[in-house]
Design a protein around this motif. Structure first.
Motif, PDB file in Angstrom:
ATOM      1  N   MET A  74       0.846  -1.196   0.000  1.00 19.78           N
ATOM      2  CA  MET A  74       0.000   0.000   0.000  1.00 19.78           C
ATOM      3  C   MET A  74       0.888   1.256   0.000  1.00 19.78           C
ATOM      4  SD  MET A  74      -3.220  -0.725  -0.051  1.00 19.78           S
ATOM      5  CE  MET A  74      -3.960   0.745   0.654  1.00 19.78           C
ATOM      6  N   TYR A  75       0.692   2.091  -0.986  1.00 19.30           N
ATOM      7  CA  TYR A  75       1.449   3.332  -1.059  1.00 19.30           C
ATOM      8  C   TYR A  75       0.702   4.443  -0.323  1.00 19.30           C
ATOM      9  CZ  TYR A  75       4.314   1.157  -4.688  1.00 19.30           C
ATOM     10  OH  TYR A  75       5.163   0.333  -5.372  1.00 19.30           O
ATOM     11  N   THR A  76       1.465   5.371   0.209  1.00 22.25           N
ATOM     12  CA  THR A  76       0.902   6.559   0.848  1.00 22.25           C
ATOM     13  C   THR A  76       1.380   7.794   0.092  1.00 22.25           C
ATOM     14  OG1 THR A  76       2.758   6.820   2.385  1.00 22.25           O
ATOM     15  CG2 THR A  76       0.930   5.392   3.086  1.00 22.25           C
ATOM     16  N   LEU A  77       0.847   8.935   0.468  1.00 20.45           N
ATOM     17  CA  LEU A  77       1.183  10.174  -0.222  1.00 20.45           C
ATOM     18  C   LEU A  77       2.689  10.440  -0.213  1.00 20.45           C
ATOM     19  CD1 LEU A  77       0.248  12.776  -1.616  1.00 20.45           C
ATOM     20  CD2 LEU A  77      -0.070  13.778   0.659  1.00 20.45           C
ATOM     21  N   SER A  78       3.330  10.183   0.910  1.00 17.39           N
ATOM     22  CA  SER A  78       4.759  10.471   1.033  1.00 17.39           C
ATOM     23  C   SER A  78       5.612   9.682   0.045  1.00 17.39           C
ATOM     24  CB  SER A  78       5.232  10.179   2.460  1.00 17.39           C
ATOM     25  OG  SER A  78       4.568  11.004   3.390  1.00 17.39           O
ATOM     26  N   ASP A  79       5.093   8.552  -0.420  1.00 14.67           N
ATOM     27  CA  ASP A  79       5.844   7.737  -1.381  1.00 14.67           C
ATOM     28  C   ASP A  79       5.990   8.419  -2.734  1.00 14.67           C
ATOM     29  OD1 ASP A  79       6.276   5.488   0.319  1.00 14.67           O
ATOM     30  OD2 ASP A  79       4.193   4.868  -0.008  1.00 14.67           O
ATOM     31  N   PHE A  80       5.231   9.484  -2.970  1.00 14.89           N
ATOM     32  CA  PHE A  80       5.265  10.155  -4.273  1.00 14.89           C
ATOM     33  C   PHE A  80       5.877  11.554  -4.172  1.00 14.89           C
ATOM     34  CE2 PHE A  80       1.984   6.955  -4.273  1.00 14.89           C
ATOM     35  CZ  PHE A  80       2.293   6.246  -5.425  1.00 14.89           C
ATOM     36  N   ASP A  81       6.604  11.765  -3.095  1.00  9.41           N
ATOM     37  CA  ASP A  81       7.297  13.032  -2.901  1.00  9.41           C
ATOM     38  C   ASP A  81       8.714  12.931  -3.461  1.00  9.41           C
ATOM     39  OD1 ASP A  81       7.682  15.629  -2.121  1.00  9.41           O
ATOM     40  OD2 ASP A  81       7.994  15.172  -0.001  1.00  9.41           O
TER      41      ASP A  81
ATOM     42  N   GLY B 132      -9.498  20.635 -15.821  1.00  9.58           N
ATOM     43  CA  GLY B 132      -9.958  21.565 -14.801  1.00  9.58           C
ATOM     44  C   GLY B 132      -8.819  22.060 -13.931  1.00  9.58           C
ATOM     45  N   ALA B 133      -9.092  23.095 -13.146  1.00 16.03           N
ATOM     46  CA  ALA B 133      -8.077  23.635 -12.246  1.00 16.03           C
ATOM     47  C   ALA B 133      -7.675  22.628 -11.181  1.00 16.03           C
ATOM     48  CB  ALA B 133      -8.600  24.914 -11.591  1.00 16.03           C
ATOM     49  N   GLY B 134      -8.528  21.623 -10.969  1.00 17.72           N
ATOM     50  CA  GLY B 134      -8.212  20.587  -9.991  1.00 17.72           C
ATOM     51  C   GLY B 134      -6.946  19.822 -10.305  1.00 17.72           C
ATOM     52  N   THR B 135      -6.486  19.900 -11.555  1.00 18.91           N
ATOM     53  CA  THR B 135      -5.257  19.204 -11.921  1.00 18.91           C
ATOM     54  C   THR B 135      -4.062  19.732 -11.138  1.00 18.91           C
ATOM     55  OG1 THR B 135      -3.966  18.414 -13.825  1.00 18.91           O
ATOM     56  CG2 THR B 135      -4.606  20.726 -13.841  1.00 18.91           C
ATOM     57  N   PHE B 136      -4.154  20.959 -10.620  1.00 22.92           N
ATOM     58  CA  PHE B 136      -3.061  21.543  -9.843  1.00 22.92           C
ATOM     59  C   PHE B 136      -3.279  21.437  -8.333  1.00 22.92           C
ATOM     60  CE2 PHE B 136      -3.200  24.158 -13.806  1.00 22.92           C
ATOM     61  CZ  PHE B 136      -2.030  23.646 -14.365  1.00 22.92           C
ATOM     62  N   GLN B 137      -4.417  20.879  -7.918  1.00 21.63           N
ATOM     63  CA  GLN B 137      -4.700  20.784  -6.490  1.00 21.63           C
ATOM     64  C   GLN B 137      -3.864  19.689  -5.850  1.00 21.63           C
ATOM     65  OE1 GLN B 137      -6.736  22.862  -4.677  1.00 21.63           O
ATOM     66  NE2 GLN B 137      -6.798  24.006  -6.600  1.00 21.63           N
ATOM     67  N   PRO B 138      -3.177  19.971  -4.755  1.00 18.73           N
ATOM     68  CA  PRO B 138      -2.377  18.940  -4.098  1.00 18.73           C
ATOM     69  C   PRO B 138      -3.250  17.903  -3.411  1.00 18.73           C
ATOM     70  CG  PRO B 138      -2.425  20.937  -2.763  1.00 18.73           C
ATOM     71  CD  PRO B 138      -3.122  21.270  -4.059  1.00 18.73           C
ATOM     72  N   VAL B 139      -2.716  16.706  -3.282  1.00 18.51           N
ATOM     73  CA  VAL B 139      -3.376  15.678  -2.477  1.00 18.51           C
ATOM     74  C   VAL B 139      -3.059  15.994  -1.016  1.00 18.51           C
ATOM     75  CG1 VAL B 139      -3.560  13.212  -2.000  1.00 18.51           C
ATOM     76  CG2 VAL B 139      -3.126  14.007  -4.335  1.00 18.51           C
ATOM     77  N   ARG B 140      -4.081  16.061  -0.177  1.00 16.83           N
ATOM     78  CA  ARG B 140      -3.882  16.535   1.199  1.00 16.83           C
ATOM     79  C   ARG B 140      -4.005  15.430   2.248  1.00 16.83           C
ATOM     80  NH1 ARG B 140      -6.677  20.833  -1.392  1.00 16.83           N
ATOM     81  NH2 ARG B 140      -5.506  22.803  -1.287  1.00 16.83           N
ATOM     82  N   VAL B 141      -4.225  14.196   1.809  1.00 19.98           N
ATOM     83  CA  VAL B 141      -4.390  13.096   2.763  1.00 19.98           C
ATOM     84  C   VAL B 141      -3.306  12.054   2.519  1.00 19.98           C
ATOM     85  CG1 VAL B 141      -6.861  13.400   3.160  1.00 19.98           C
ATOM     86  CG2 VAL B 141      -6.102  12.046   1.215  1.00 19.98           C
ATOM     87  N   GLU B 142      -2.727  11.556   3.612  1.00 16.86           N
ATOM     88  CA  GLU B 142      -1.666  10.554   3.486  1.00 16.86           C
ATOM     89  C   GLU B 142      -2.218   9.226   2.982  1.00 16.86           C
ATOM     90  OE1 GLU B 142       2.412   9.561   3.718  1.00 16.86           O
ATOM     91  OE2 GLU B 142       1.367  11.497   3.864  1.00 16.86           O
ATOM     92  N   ASN B 143      -3.435   8.898   3.422  1.00 16.42           N
ATOM     93  CA  ASN B 143      -4.103   7.679   2.972  1.00 16.42           C
ATOM     94  C   ASN B 143      -4.793   7.970   1.643  1.00 16.42           C
ATOM     95  OD1 ASN B 143      -5.695   5.437   2.523  1.00 16.42           O
ATOM     96  ND2 ASN B 143      -6.637   5.416   4.551  1.00 16.42           N
TER      97      ASN B 143
ATOM     98  N   ASP C 166      -6.733   6.340  -0.186  1.00 11.46           N
ATOM     99  CA  ASP C 166      -8.136   5.934  -0.281  1.00 11.46           C
ATOM    100  C   ASP C 166      -9.087   7.052   0.141  1.00 11.46           C
ATOM    101  OD1 ASP C 166      -7.481   3.413  -1.192  1.00 11.46           O
ATOM    102  OD2 ASP C 166      -7.524   2.493   0.803  1.00 11.46           O
ATOM    103  N   GLU C 167      -8.576   8.035   0.865  1.00  7.31           N
ATOM    104  CA  GLU C 167      -9.406   9.130   1.356  1.00  7.31           C
ATOM    105  C   GLU C 167      -9.422  10.321   0.394  1.00  7.31           C
ATOM    106  OE1 GLU C 167      -7.883  10.132   5.182  1.00  7.31           O
ATOM    107  OE2 GLU C 167      -8.340   8.158   6.061  1.00  7.31           O
ATOM    108  N   HIS C 168      -8.635  10.243  -0.676  1.00  8.63           N
ATOM    109  CA  HIS C 168      -8.571  11.375  -1.607  1.00  8.63           C
ATOM    110  C   HIS C 168      -9.786  11.398  -2.524  1.00  8.63           C
ATOM    111  CE1 HIS C 168      -7.062  14.408  -4.326  1.00  8.63           C
ATOM    112  NE2 HIS C 168      -7.130  13.579  -5.352  1.00  8.63           N
ATOM    113  N   LYS C 169     -10.382  12.576  -2.665  1.00  5.80           N
ATOM    114  CA  LYS C 169     -11.513  12.766  -3.586  1.00  5.80           C
ATOM    115  C   LYS C 169     -10.981  13.403  -4.866  1.00  5.80           C
ATOM    116  CE  LYS C 169     -16.011  15.042  -4.112  1.00  5.80           C
ATOM    117  NZ  LYS C 169     -16.613  13.883  -4.792  1.00  5.80           N
ATOM    118  N   MET C 170     -11.053  12.660  -5.947  1.00  2.00           N
ATOM    119  CA  MET C 170     -10.516  13.122  -7.230  1.00  2.00           C
ATOM    120  C   MET C 170     -11.446  14.163  -7.855  1.00  2.00           C
ATOM    121  SD  MET C 170      -7.837  12.402  -9.101  1.00  2.00           S
ATOM    122  CE  MET C 170      -7.240  12.562 -10.790  1.00  2.00           C
ATOM    123  N   HIS C 171     -10.862  15.186  -8.481  1.00  6.08           N
ATOM    124  CA  HIS C 171     -11.687  16.166  -9.186  1.00  6.08           C
ATOM    125  C   HIS C 171     -12.294  15.525 -10.430  1.00  6.08           C
ATOM    126  CE1 HIS C 171      -7.740  16.361 -11.160  1.00  6.08           C
ATOM    127  NE2 HIS C 171      -8.360  16.793 -12.225  1.00  6.08           N
TER     128      HIS C 171
END
Length: 341
Positions: A1-8, A203-214, A216-221
């Motif tokens: 399972m990957y988390t947000l930090s894995d893509f930094d 959409g402008a959402g393409t530039f919105q950062p992912v704000r959750v480490e998990n 599965d909790e991210h809501k895609m634009h």
């Protein structure tokens, strides 16, 4: 399972391209097959594709979607159109010290008024007094990405559009397509590479950062796309002949994959909020042309799913060390899906 930090990753600021090169096809091209990296020029793409391969391009056109204005109370506002709903109304981001009230008016560019309608989540519905596309074109300004530090000028109005842009509706360019000029497209056609088009209004959402480490909790634009029957026919013909379906940009890929969720691609129009992370099984696209993406972005997750997490980490480290140019006005990559490696 990957988390947000894995893509930094750490990106030196000087690697962010602030301006495009004078010639579209003069960019560099990092080719990644498995973990094998080859440094090329973008014009070499002709040699890397074979007769019968299909290039699928996003023919959306970027709107002059940014406005500055004044509320009836005198307060300053900044408006960024997110989506055109019909010929008289849009969804838009409205930045102001206090949110405008439904029924109130905002004067944009000291040229025309819009009426504030219902709120839709983070967006406001704005009702225009005339044709949306005419007023946007006449009075708006091009919305360059937030990491580009200069104000859009006439040069950007030409270079922040693909040469094949046709359908107005995006607020950001499908930037992988910016590398193609007409002579390069002519060379590809002469070789027997097929071209087909989809429309996905970025959409402008393409530039919105992912704000959750998990993740599965991210809501895609959500973004609107359409795939014509002739493109579906071209995809099916390429696959039947054992040729590659090459998406020009992540927007083309998202449209193609969204339309393929039943197992085979289908024509039509719809909204997509498809969120592609490692483990996703690609149904249609076998190769991808794409620019370099922001740390912790959904697009970093997408390319990692496509080419392999470890391979992408290695490729990005190579690109930084070898001074590739990043993001919208930067260089490109040619990726092969893991199932083909």
């Amino acid at each position: 399972m990957y988390t947000l930090s894995d893509f930094d990753f750490d990106l030196p600021p000087e690697r962010i391209a602030q301006f495009p090169l004078p010639d579209r096809s003069a960019s560099r091209l990092l080719q990644l097959d498995g973990e094998r990296i080859t440094d090329r020029h973008f014009a070499d793409i002709v040699d890397q594709l074979q007769p019968g391969d299909l290039l699928v391009m996003n023919n959306t056109r970027v709107l002059k979607a940014r406005f500055f204005g004044v509320k009836e109370t005198g307060g300053q506002v900044e408006v960024l159109v997110e989506r055109v709903l019909n010929e008289r109304s849009v969804l838009a981001q409205v930045r102001a010290s206090k949110s405008p009230k439904p029924g109130s008016k905002i004067r944009l560019s000291d040229a025309f008024d819009v009426t504030v309608g219902e709120r839709a989540g983070e967006f406001f519905t704005l009702i225009f007094e005339g044709d949306v596309f005419d007023l946007i074109e006449a009075h708006g300004s091009l919305p360059l990405p937030p990491y580009i530090e200069h104000t859009a000028g006439e040069f950007d109005e030409q270079r922040y559009q693909t040469v094949y842009s046709k359908e107005p509706g995006a607020v950001a360019a499908p930037t992988a397509g910016l590398h193609f000029d007409q002579p390069l497209l002519d060379k590809l056609a002469a070789k027997g590479v097929k071209l087909a088009y989809v429309t996905l209004h970025v959409g402008a959402g393409t530039f919105q950062p992912v704000r959750v480490e998990n993740l599965d909790e991210h809501k895609m634009h959500s973004e609107w796309y359409t795939i014509p029957q002739e493109t579906v026919d071209a995809v099916r013909a390429a696959k039947a002949a054992g040729r590659d379906v090459v998406a020009v940009g992540t927007t083309s890929l998202r449209a193609l994959e969204a339309a393929s969720q039943s197992g085979e691609i289908k024509a039509g129009s719809d909204d997509t909020s498809i969120f592609i992370t490692p483990g996703y099984k690609f149904r249609t696209v076998t190769r991808l042309i794409t620019n370099f993406h922001l740390p912790k972005s959904t697009l970093m997750m997408l390319v990692s799913a496509f080419a392999g997490y470890d391979a992408i980490r290695k490729a990005y480290a190579h690109a930084i060390a070898n001074e590739y140019r990043f993001f919208s006005y930067g260089d490109a990559m040619l990726l092969t899906t893991q199932s083909r490696q």
